[in-house]
Design an enzyme around this catalytic site. Structure first.
Site, short mmCIF file in Angstrom:
data_model
loop_
_atom_site.label_atom_id
_atom_site.label_comp_id
_atom_site.label_asym_id
_atom_site.label_seq_id
_atom_site.Cartn_x
_atom_site.Cartn_y
_atom_site.Cartn_z
CB CYS A 165 14.80 79.41 49.21
SG CYS A 165 14.93 80.55 47.81
CB ALA A 166 12.76 76.68 44.83
#
Length: 450
Positions: free
Chosen positions: A244-245
């Site tokens: 998700c980064a």
């Protein structure tokens, strides 16, 4: 104003308005960086050209206050190393028009609905931020469009829209040194449908029936590669995959290519298309998803006491990042400035964050240092806020640790309306952050009941 677009996977980036002024404003509306006093909030249900709707019963204005004791750290002055944003493009559950996307967020509209792309009736989770009525017309030729995994279709459309928004269409690019323009669009999952179809062909029909596009359309670097092939961009080209980064890592790496003089312009962001059986089933197996099948629109509820997991989303968010010197030479419209970023690791667990938020707080602190921004200057945080029990709490702990007095900071969660875009999350939320800075309006976090 400095905005922190946060990710619990420990990559943060900071943006500010293209104007260089320093006011510690904290309110529902900003006019650039200048505090707007005695503003009137539009009533719930009205169409925004500046309205903020929220589930809270009351909204109040807060007078901007400037700390008299804070001096800003030294910031980059060299126009070759300063990085600005000159274009934005997206594909989202609210469509591909940026103003429509942000207006939907301002209205507090949920894009979460029951899945109808495949038969999910036997799944314990049957809803997501599924994109519907997507059109690639004018951006991808028909033959390629039929072959491509949605992950790459979203990437190509968002990337090309961003280039057009930056006045870098095909005719303009033909007259530029394209070896100085790179592409860095990452993805958490890659071409998941292409991969699943290839495995299915192998199991059911044997290896001879596997498509020759199985490998190319599955690997994670294909978004950057296809975008470069279509546009002739020959600068740095690869992808980053950090769950998700991902998109934040891409912005950070792209900016550093510009700062080091390796590129003048970078097309950077994230893309994802995991709302399909393998993707949904995999996250169900991780026990990460909300199971509010009876009320999908209220399932994503960051920070709410009754949150029970995140909601899957999809799409793509892409920025055109450019050296200030190059942007000024070509007369580009400067939307915002990238100030800095950082990357760290919890070194703790595959999915759960440290409860004290140390990995995240360290990342935020390093990001502020890289940006030359003091904690007291930050007045808005677009949080990762996935609606998970552990993640939301750890992120709040990290923010309190870095900023100490958070009374003058506004924070919201875009995922409450569009779901978790996984590798695309940072890209979509960076655009929401920049729109907040430019319009002066912050969207609500919906479904905060308890």
């Amino acid at each position: 104003m400095a905005g922190v677009a946060g990710a619990a996977c420990s990559s943060n980036v900071l943006f500010r308005s293209r104007e260089v002024r320093h006011h510690g404003a904290s309110m529902a509306q900003y006019n650039g960086l200048r505090p707007v006093e005695n503003m009137q909030m539009a009533p719930t249900g009205s169409k925004p050209s500046g309205s903020v709707c929220t589930s809270a019963s009351k909204l109040r204005t807060v007078r901007a206050m400037v700390s008299q004791t804070v001096s800003a750290p030294k910031r980059e002055k060299d126009p070759k190393k300063r990085v600005v944003i000159t274009g934005m493009g997206l594909v989202s559950v609210f469509g591909s028009d940026i103003d429509t996307f942000y207006n939907k967020l301002l209205e507090g509209e949920s894009g979460i609905s029951l899945i109808d792309r495949f038969d999910a009736s036997s799944f314990s989770v049957r809803f997501a931020g599924q994109i519907r009525d997507f059109s690639s017309k004018g951006f991808i030729d028909g033959k390629s469009d039929r072959r491509l995994d949605d992950c790459w279709r979203y990437c190509l459309v968002a990337g090309k829209r961003a280039l057009v928004d930056a006045n870098l269409g095909s005719e303009v690019l033909e007259n530029m040194d394209r070896t100085r323009i790179g592409v860095l669009v990452g993805t958490g999952m890659g071409g998941l449908t292409a991969f699943s179809n290839g495995v299915e062909s192998l199991v059911q029909k044997g290896y001879k029936k596997i498509s020759p596009f199985f490998i190319p359309y599955s690997i994670t670097n294909m978004g950057s590669a296809l975008l470069a092939i279509d546009t002739g961009l020959m600068g740095p080209n690869y992808s980053i995959s950090t769950a998700c980064a991902t998109a934040n890592y891409c912005f950070y790496a792209a900016a550093n290519h510009i700062r080091r003089g390796e590129a003048d312009i970078m097309v950077a962001g994230g893309t994802e298309a995991a709302v399909m059986p393998t993707g949904v089933g995999g996250f169900i197996a991780c026990r990460a998803l909300s199971q509010r099948n009876e009320d999908p629109k209220k399932a994503s509820r960051p920070w709410d006491k009754d949150r029970d997991g995140f909601v899957m989303g999809e799409g793509s968010g892409v920025l055109i990042m450019e050296s200030l010197e190059r942007a000024m030479k070509r007369g580009a419209n400067i939307i915002a400035e990238y100030l800095g970023g950082a990357a760290t690791c919890d070194a703790h667990h595959m999915t759960n964050p440290r409860s004290d938020g140390l990995g995240v707080s360290t990342c935020i602190a390093k990001s502020l240092e890289d940006a030359g921004v003091s904690p007291e200057e930050v007045n808005y945080v677009n949080a990762h806020a996935t609606s998970t029990l552990a993640g939301d709490l750890a992120e709040v702990n990290a923010i309190k640790k870095v900023f100490k007095d958070t009374s003058e900071i506004k924070m919201n969660g875009t995922k409450s309306m569009i779901g978790h875009g996984l590798g695309a999350a940072g890209g979509l939320e960076a655009i929401a952050t920049i729109k907040a800075i430019n319009t002066g309006w912050l969207h609500p976090t919906i479904n905060q009941d308890v």
